[in-house]
Design an enzyme around this catalytic site. Structure first.
Site, PDB file in Angstrom:
ATOM      1  N   GLU A 299      -5.063  -4.780  10.926  1.00 26.47           N
ATOM      2  CA  GLU A 299      -4.157  -3.595  11.198  1.00 26.47           C
ATOM      3  C   GLU A 299      -4.344  -2.661  12.409  1.00 26.47           C
ATOM      4  OE1 GLU A 299      -2.026  -2.490   6.874  1.00 26.47           O
ATOM      5  OE2 GLU A 299      -3.913  -1.007   7.503  1.00 26.47           O
TER       6      GLU A 299
ATOM      7  N   ASN B 168       1.016  -1.122   0.066  1.00 30.04           N
ATOM      8  CA  ASN B 168       0.085  -0.115   0.202  1.00 30.04           C
ATOM      9  C   ASN B 168       1.007   1.070  -0.194  1.00 30.04           C
ATOM     10  OD1 ASN B 168      -1.948   2.071   0.577  1.00 30.04           O
ATOM     11  ND2 ASN B 168      -2.178   1.342   2.756  1.00 30.04           N
ATOM     12  N   TRP B 169       1.129   1.919  -1.010  1.00 32.94           N
ATOM     13  CA  TRP B 169       1.976   3.170  -1.160  1.00 32.94           C
ATOM     14  C   TRP B 169       1.415   4.171  -0.728  1.00 32.94           C
ATOM     15  CZ3 TRP B 169       3.774   3.095  -7.143  1.00 32.94           C
ATOM     16  CH2 TRP B 169       4.442   1.635  -7.107  1.00 32.94           C
ATOM     17  N   LYS B 170      -0.018   4.280  -0.282  1.00 35.24           N
ATOM     18  CA  LYS B 170      -0.549   5.439   0.403  1.00 35.24           C
ATOM     19  C   LYS B 170      -0.113   6.565  -0.747  1.00 35.24           C
ATOM     20  CE  LYS B 170       0.038   3.523   4.805  1.00 35.24           C
ATOM     21  NZ  LYS B 170      -0.015   3.380   6.229  1.00 35.24           N
TER      22      LYS B 170
ATOM     23  N   GLY C 271       3.048  -0.968   4.159  1.00 36.60           N
ATOM     24  CA  GLY C 271       3.027   0.382   3.770  1.00 36.60           C
ATOM     25  C   GLY C 271       4.455   0.891   3.635  1.00 36.60           C
ATOM     26  N   GLY C 272       5.167   1.470   4.332  1.00 38.38           N
ATOM     27  CA  GLY C 272       6.491   2.201   4.073  1.00 38.38           C
ATOM     28  C   GLY C 272       7.311   1.308   3.489  1.00 38.38           C
TER      29      GLY C 272
ATOM     30  N   GLU D  69      -6.730   4.782   7.914  1.00 34.50           N
ATOM     31  CA  GLU D  69      -6.602   6.486   7.424  1.00 34.50           C
ATOM     32  C   GLU D  69      -7.614   7.026   6.915  1.00 34.50           C
ATOM     33  OE1 GLU D  69      -2.949   5.954   5.326  1.00 34.50           O
ATOM     34  OE2 GLU D  69      -1.976   5.256   7.332  1.00 34.50           O
TER      35      GLU D  69
ATOM     36  N   GLY E  92       2.795   2.764  10.745  1.00 34.88           N
ATOM     37  CA  GLY E  92       3.751   3.829  10.603  1.00 34.88           C
ATOM     38  C   GLY E  92       4.604   4.177  11.899  1.00 34.88           C
TER      39      GLY E  92
ATOM     40  N   SER F 121       3.719  -1.407  10.469  1.00 32.51           N
ATOM     41  CA  SER F 121       5.064  -1.817  10.640  1.00 32.51           C
ATOM     42  C   SER F 121       6.102  -2.966  10.142  1.00 32.51           C
ATOM     43  CB  SER F 121       5.691  -1.318  12.210  1.00 32.51           C
ATOM     44  OG  SER F 121       5.329  -0.075  12.317  1.00 32.51           O
TER      45      SER F 121
ATOM     46  N   HIS G  80      -9.544   1.230   5.007  1.00 34.13           N
ATOM     47  CA  HIS G  80      -8.311   1.600   5.726  1.00 34.13           C
ATOM     48  C   HIS G  80      -8.503   2.485   7.036  1.00 34.13           C
ATOM     49  CE1 HIS G  80      -4.105   2.815   6.615  1.00 34.13           C
ATOM     50  NE2 HIS G  80      -3.640   1.567   5.925  1.00 34.13           N
TER      51      HIS G  80
HETATM   52  P1  13P Z   1       3.421   0.831   7.600  1.00 29.13           P
HETATM   53  O1  13P Z   1       3.783  -0.541   7.185  1.00 29.13           O
HETATM   54  O2  13P Z   1       4.161   1.949   6.919  1.00 29.13           O
HETATM   55  O3  13P Z   1       3.284   0.516   9.187  1.00 29.13           O
HETATM   56  O4  13P Z   1       1.763   0.888   7.056  1.00 29.13           O
HETATM   57  C1  13P Z   1       0.667  -0.100   7.234  1.00 29.13           C
HETATM   58  C2  13P Z   1      -0.171   0.307   6.322  1.00 29.13           C
HETATM   59  O5  13P Z   1      -1.210   1.152   7.082  1.00 29.13           O
HETATM   60  C3  13P Z   1      -0.640  -0.489   5.443  1.00 29.13           C
HETATM   61  O6  13P Z   1      -1.830  -0.370   4.884  1.00 29.13           O
END
Ligand code: 13P
Length: 262
Positions: free
Chosen positions: A173, A11-13, A240-241, A103, A179, A219, A101
């Site tokens: 999640e 997930n690149w956000k 994510g990251g 967010e 993050g 994470s 998600h």
């Molecule tokens: P991180 O891996 O950056 O913690 O993000 C997780 C996430 O929200 C994936 O959807």
């Protein structure tokens, strides 16, 4: 072995413009070997403006990853300024759509009702929804994790037949792990996934619950991917990251594949 094929999703956000996306996916395509995806499915979820670029490259180069989106509207068309319809995503060959998600839930006020409507819209277009559920730090401290998960899972699949529920992927999640560099321990993540599966069992029956895939996200890094994937009820990772660079994402894919080789 659970018989469930793991799904590793990036997930690149709101990262990577379409040129950066091109570089990342080209890099991933050069590094990825057939063996890496022999036992694992991989999906990439870039921002909407990158989707066409990524789709074209993946098709042209035959890169063995599926196209994913991060969100979509619950309507197929209409006066919804700024929204993207599931029909448009399906036309691009999108296979997976992240739904609800945290967010979206917290920053854009996406309610359990909208999550359920979006889930239905994604399924209507023959795409696979990845429904995110998870508790906040406060809920965890107050021992409300299971109550929150139950609420989110049941609201998402309400009114769906067991057969349709079988097409859903869930992602556990926890908000406090996203993050922060503080991932859930494998045991805690496993417990939550077992609980989510039991909730699915409650509405769709044991056989359906036994086949659905449940990812962990929050994470995830190459260093903890293997131990998380070694847990029997964790069927994939939502990253994510660490999915933004080809090298780190590939390390996670390989760590996952390695768990399923013995
Ligand atoms: P991180 O891996 O950056 O913690 O993000 C997780 C996430 O929200 C994936 O959807």
């Amino acid at each position: 072995m659970s018989g469930r094929r793991p799904l590793i999703s990036g997930n690149w956000k709101m990262h990577h413009d379409h040129l950066e996306a091109l570089h990342m996916v080209r890099d991933l395509g050069l590094r990825l070997k057939t063996d890496d995806v022999a036992l694992v499915d991989v999906s990439l979820h870039p921002p909407f403006t990158d989707l066409r670029t990524v789709q074209t490259l993946v098709e042209k180069e035959g890169i063995p990853v599926s196209l994913g989106a991060q969100h979509c509207s619950d309507e197929d068309a209409g006066a919804r300024t700024g929204e993207i319809s599931p029909h448009m995503l399906a036309r691009l060959g999108t296979a997976y759509v992240i739904v609800g998600h945290s967010e979206r839930r917290t920053m854009f006020a996406m309610s359990d009702i909208t999550v359920a409507a979006t889930l239905k819209a994604v399924l209507r277009h023959e795409m696979t929804p990845i429904v995110c559920v998870g508790e906040t730090e406060e809920e965890r401290m107050a021992s409300h994790t299971e109550a929150r998960l139950e609420e989110q899972v049941l609201a998402a699949v309400e009114g769906l037949s067991p057969e349709v529920i079988g097409r859903v992927v869930f992602a556990y999640e926890p908000l406090w792990a996203i993050g922060t560099g503080q991932a859930a321990t494998p045991v805690d993540a496993e417990d939550a996934c077992v609980f989510i599966r039991s909730m699915v069992g409650k509405v769709a029956g044991g056989p359906v619950a036994a086949t659905i895939r449940i990812q962990y996200g929050g994470s995830v890094q190459a260093e903890n991917a293997g131990e998380l994937m070694a847990e029997p009820d964790i069927d994939g990772l939502l990253v994510g990251g660490a999915s933004l660079q080809a090298a780190s994402f590939l390390d996670i894919i390989r760590a996952c594949g390695a768990c399923y080789r013995f």
